[in-house]
Design a protein around this motif. Structure first.
Motif, PDB file in Angstrom:
ATOM      1  N   PRO A  96       0.825  -1.203   0.000  1.00 36.45           N
ATOM      2  CA  PRO A  96       0.000   0.000   0.000  1.00 36.45           C
ATOM      3  C   PRO A  96       0.861   1.256   0.000  1.00 36.45           C
ATOM      4  O   PRO A  96       1.996   1.228   0.487  1.00 36.45           O
ATOM      5  CB  PRO A  96      -0.779  -0.116   1.313  1.00 36.45           C
ATOM      6  CG  PRO A  96       0.146  -0.865   2.215  1.00 36.45           C
ATOM      7  CD  PRO A  96       0.896  -1.826   1.335  1.00 36.45           C
ATOM      8  N   PRO A  97       0.349   2.362  -0.552  1.00 38.12           N
ATOM      9  CA  PRO A  97       1.138   3.596  -0.577  1.00 38.12           C
ATOM     10  C   PRO A  97       1.430   4.099   0.838  1.00 38.12           C
ATOM     11  O   PRO A  97       0.557   4.085   1.703  1.00 38.12           O
ATOM     12  CB  PRO A  97       0.242   4.580  -1.333  1.00 38.12           C
ATOM     13  CG  PRO A  97      -0.740   3.730  -2.077  1.00 38.12           C
ATOM     14  CD  PRO A  97      -0.945   2.512  -1.229  1.00 38.12           C
ATOM     15  N   LEU A  98       2.656   4.530   1.069  1.00 41.32           N
ATOM     16  CA  LEU A  98       3.029   5.138   2.343  1.00 41.32           C
ATOM     17  C   LEU A  98       2.603   6.600   2.343  1.00 41.32           C
ATOM     18  O   LEU A  98       2.629   7.273   1.311  1.00 41.32           O
ATOM     19  CB  LEU A  98       4.539   5.036   2.557  1.00 41.32           C
ATOM     20  CG  LEU A  98       5.130   3.624   2.593  1.00 41.32           C
ATOM     21  CD1 LEU A  98       6.652   3.686   2.667  1.00 41.32           C
ATOM     22  CD2 LEU A  98       4.576   2.842   3.774  1.00 41.32           C
TER      23      LEU A  98
ATOM     24  N   PHE B 182       2.301   1.246  18.933  1.00 41.66           N
ATOM     25  CA  PHE B 182       1.405   0.079  18.943  1.00 41.66           C
ATOM     26  C   PHE B 182       0.337   0.416  17.915  1.00 41.66           C
ATOM     27  O   PHE B 182      -0.375   1.413  18.059  1.00 41.66           O
ATOM     28  CB  PHE B 182       0.781  -0.116  20.323  1.00 41.66           C
ATOM     29  CG  PHE B 182       0.617  -1.562  20.707  1.00 41.66           C
ATOM     30  CD1 PHE B 182      -0.004  -2.465  19.864  1.00 41.66           C
ATOM     31  CD2 PHE B 182       1.080  -2.017  21.936  1.00 41.66           C
ATOM     32  CE1 PHE B 182      -0.149  -3.794  20.229  1.00 41.66           C
ATOM     33  CE2 PHE B 182       0.935  -3.347  22.318  1.00 41.66           C
ATOM     34  CZ  PHE B 182       0.323  -4.240  21.456  1.00 41.66           C
ATOM     35  N   TYR B 183       0.207  -0.379  16.853  1.00 42.90           N
ATOM     36  CA  TYR B 183      -0.600   0.041  15.710  1.00 42.90           C
ATOM     37  C   TYR B 183      -1.605  -1.015  15.276  1.00 42.90           C
ATOM     38  O   TYR B 183      -1.486  -2.197  15.587  1.00 42.90           O
ATOM     39  CB  TYR B 183       0.296   0.405  14.529  1.00 42.90           C
ATOM     40  CG  TYR B 183       1.122  -0.747  13.963  1.00 42.90           C
ATOM     41  CD1 TYR B 183       0.669  -1.511  12.889  1.00 42.90           C
ATOM     42  CD2 TYR B 183       2.369  -1.059  14.506  1.00 42.90           C
ATOM     43  CE1 TYR B 183       1.427  -2.545  12.375  1.00 42.90           C
ATOM     44  CE2 TYR B 183       3.138  -2.095  13.992  1.00 42.90           C
ATOM     45  CZ  TYR B 183       2.655  -2.835  12.927  1.00 42.90           C
ATOM     46  OH  TYR B 183       3.412  -3.874  12.427  1.00 42.90           O
ATOM     47  N   VAL B 184      -2.588  -0.545  14.519  1.00 47.24           N
ATOM     48  CA  VAL B 184      -3.562  -1.415  13.868  1.00 47.24           C
ATOM     49  C   VAL B 184      -3.013  -1.810  12.507  1.00 47.24           C
ATOM     50  O   VAL B 184      -2.568  -0.959  11.728  1.00 47.24           O
ATOM     51  CB  VAL B 184      -4.914  -0.702  13.694  1.00 47.24           C
ATOM     52  CG1 VAL B 184      -5.898  -1.583  12.926  1.00 47.24           C
ATOM     53  CG2 VAL B 184      -5.489  -0.304  15.049  1.00 47.24           C
ATOM     54  N   MET B 185      -3.029  -3.107  12.223  1.00 45.22           N
ATOM     55  CA  MET B 185      -2.541  -3.593  10.933  1.00 45.22           C
ATOM     56  C   MET B 185      -3.570  -3.308   9.842  1.00 45.22           C
ATOM     57  O   MET B 185      -4.767  -3.504  10.024  1.00 45.22           O
ATOM     58  CB  MET B 185      -2.277  -5.100  10.997  1.00 45.22           C
ATOM     59  CG  MET B 185      -1.119  -5.487  11.895  1.00 45.22           C
ATOM     60  SD  MET B 185      -1.048  -7.287  12.189  1.00 45.22           S
ATOM     61  CE  MET B 185      -0.899  -7.924  10.518  1.00 45.22           C
ATOM     62  N   GLY B 186      -3.060  -2.860   8.686  1.00 49.77           N
ATOM     63  CA  GLY B 186      -3.904  -2.632   7.525  1.00 49.77           C
ATOM     64  C   GLY B 186      -3.536  -3.583   6.401  1.00 49.77           C
ATOM     65  O   GLY B 186      -3.097  -4.706   6.635  1.00 49.77           O
ATOM     66  N   GLU B 187      -3.688  -3.116   5.172  1.00 53.06           N
ATOM     67  CA  GLU B 187      -3.397  -3.918   3.979  1.00 53.06           C
ATOM     68  C   GLU B 187      -1.963  -4.439   4.006  1.00 53.06           C
ATOM     69  O   GLU B 187      -1.027  -3.680   4.225  1.00 53.06           O
ATOM     70  CB  GLU B 187      -3.611  -3.058   2.724  1.00 53.06           C
ATOM     71  CG  GLU B 187      -3.287  -3.769   1.416  1.00 53.06           C
ATOM     72  CD  GLU B 187      -3.321  -2.831   0.224  1.00 53.06           C
ATOM     73  OE1 GLU B 187      -2.914  -3.265  -0.878  1.00 53.06           O
ATOM     74  OE2 GLU B 187      -3.747  -1.670   0.378  1.00 53.06           O
ATOM     75  N   ASN B 188      -1.809  -5.738   3.793  1.00 50.59           N
ATOM     76  CA  ASN B 188      -0.491  -6.368   3.767  1.00 50.59           C
ATOM     77  C   ASN B 188       0.320  -6.084   5.036  1.00 50.59           C
ATOM     78  O   ASN B 188       1.546  -5.976   4.995  1.00 50.59           O
ATOM     79  CB  ASN B 188       0.302  -5.909   2.536  1.00 50.59           C
ATOM     80  CG  ASN B 188      -0.232  -6.510   1.252  1.00 50.59           C
ATOM     81  OD1 ASN B 188      -0.656  -7.660   1.225  1.00 50.59           O
ATOM     82  ND2 ASN B 188      -0.230  -5.731   0.182  1.00 50.59           N
TER      83      ASN B 188
ATOM     84  N   HIS C  39      13.364  -4.275   8.632  1.00 47.26           N
ATOM     85  CA  HIS C  39      13.207  -3.655   7.315  1.00 47.26           C
ATOM     86  C   HIS C  39      12.083  -2.632   7.360  1.00 47.26           C
ATOM     87  O   HIS C  39      11.213  -2.680   8.234  1.00 47.26           O
ATOM     88  CB  HIS C  39      12.879  -4.716   6.255  1.00 47.26           C
ATOM     89  CG  HIS C  39      11.570  -5.411   6.508  1.00 47.26           C
ATOM     90  ND1 HIS C  39      11.461  -6.514   7.349  1.00 47.26           N
ATOM     91  CD2 HIS C  39      10.306  -5.160   6.053  1.00 47.26           C
ATOM     92  CE1 HIS C  39      10.202  -6.900   7.391  1.00 47.26           C
ATOM     93  NE2 HIS C  39       9.471  -6.093   6.621  1.00 47.26           N
ATOM     94  N   ILE C  40      12.110  -1.728   6.397  1.00 51.27           N
ATOM     95  CA  ILE C  40      10.960  -0.876   6.093  1.00 51.27           C
ATOM     96  C   ILE C  40      10.335  -1.442   4.830  1.00 51.27           C
ATOM     97  O   ILE C  40      11.003  -1.563   3.797  1.00 51.27           O
ATOM     98  CB  ILE C  40      11.372   0.592   5.869  1.00 51.27           C
ATOM     99  CG1 ILE C  40      11.941   1.197   7.152  1.00 51.27           C
ATOM    100  CG2 ILE C  40      10.169   1.412   5.385  1.00 51.27           C
ATOM    101  CD1 ILE C  40      12.482   2.609   6.973  1.00 51.27           C
ATOM    102  N   THR C  41       9.071  -1.802   4.900  1.00 47.73           N
ATOM    103  CA  THR C  41       8.391  -2.323   3.720  1.00 47.73           C
ATOM    104  C   THR C  41       8.091  -1.174   2.765  1.00 47.73           C
ATOM    105  O   THR C  41       7.379  -0.233   3.119  1.00 47.73           O
ATOM    106  CB  THR C  41       7.079  -3.032   4.108  1.00 47.73           C
ATOM    107  OG1 THR C  41       7.369  -4.124   4.988  1.00 47.73           O
ATOM    108  CG2 THR C  41       6.363  -3.559   2.873  1.00 47.73           C
TER     109      THR C  41
END
Length: 208
Positions: free
Chosen positions: A34-36, A187-193, A152-154
């Motif tokens: 997904p776009p950053l 602490f985050y909510v996971m989104g697409e991929n 890594h940074i995706t």
């Protein structure tokens, strides 16, 4: 109810902007997904992510992790460059100093009791995982822990042949910064991929 959450290191404001620009430059004519963006999917280095039970208190556990890791105010990591990861992933690889291993170990110890193991995907195709990655997935539901941890940074995902070509040609097309700085936990909510879609809790690296 299962919540898909993660803990990550977030780059400084300057390097957040750099990572967003790098995704566009590496992608070239192809849009990596997904776009950053600074107010959507944030560039980040995942420490751990997965399915969690409702009994998890993100604020309390993040406070406990921050208090236990003894991190500096800023973490500088060098990058060897852009790498391909099956299937279709484009990563900005980062070095793995002992500090990152310690951060992940502390995180796993804190969060493992809250993992919703019933939500692990037994049908997931792990045929192209390394043996360490398969073991990590079976134990934690996440590909990159312990010996398999790969900071890594995706930069995104694309059709496999496209991703492979983007990585092959990146050094010729793009100036890839070597040094990256991180200054916050999230602490985050996971989104697409598995993207960093929403911040639930954010902390400085050093308890205040």
């Amino acid at each position: 109810m299962t919540r898909w959450l993660g803990i990550a290191l977030l780059p400084s404001a300057e390097h957040r902007t750099t990572a967003i620009r790098l995704q566009r430059e590496v992608g070239g004519d192809h849009v990596l997904h997904p776009p950053l963006s600074p107010d959507g999917n944030l560039p980040h280095v995942t420490v751990f992510q997965g399915p969690f039970l409702d009994s998890l208190d993100p604020a309390a556990e993040l406070d406990r992790i921050v208090a236990s890791v003894d991190a500096p105010e800023r973490i500088g990591l060098a990058s060897p460059g852009v790498v391909y990861q099956p299937t279709g992933w484009v990563f900005l690889a980062l070095e793995r100093p002992p500090l990152l291993d310690r951060i992940q170990q502390v995180t796993l110890k804190a969060l493992e009791p809250y993992l919703d193991r019933a939500a692990f995907d037994p049908a997931k195709d792990v045929s192209r995982f390394t043996p360490d990655e398969r073991e990590s997935f079976e134990r934690y539901g996440y590909r990159y822990t312990g010996p398999a941890y790969a900071p890594h940074i995706t930069l995104g995902r694309a059709e496999e042949s496209v991703a492979e070509e983007l990585v092959r040609s990146a050094p010729e097309r793009v100036g890839i910064p070597v040094d990256w700085v991180f200054d916050r936990f999230s602490f985050y909510v996971m989104g697409e991929n598995g993207a960093h879609a929403e911040i639930l809790e954010e902390r400085a690296l050093v308890p205040r």
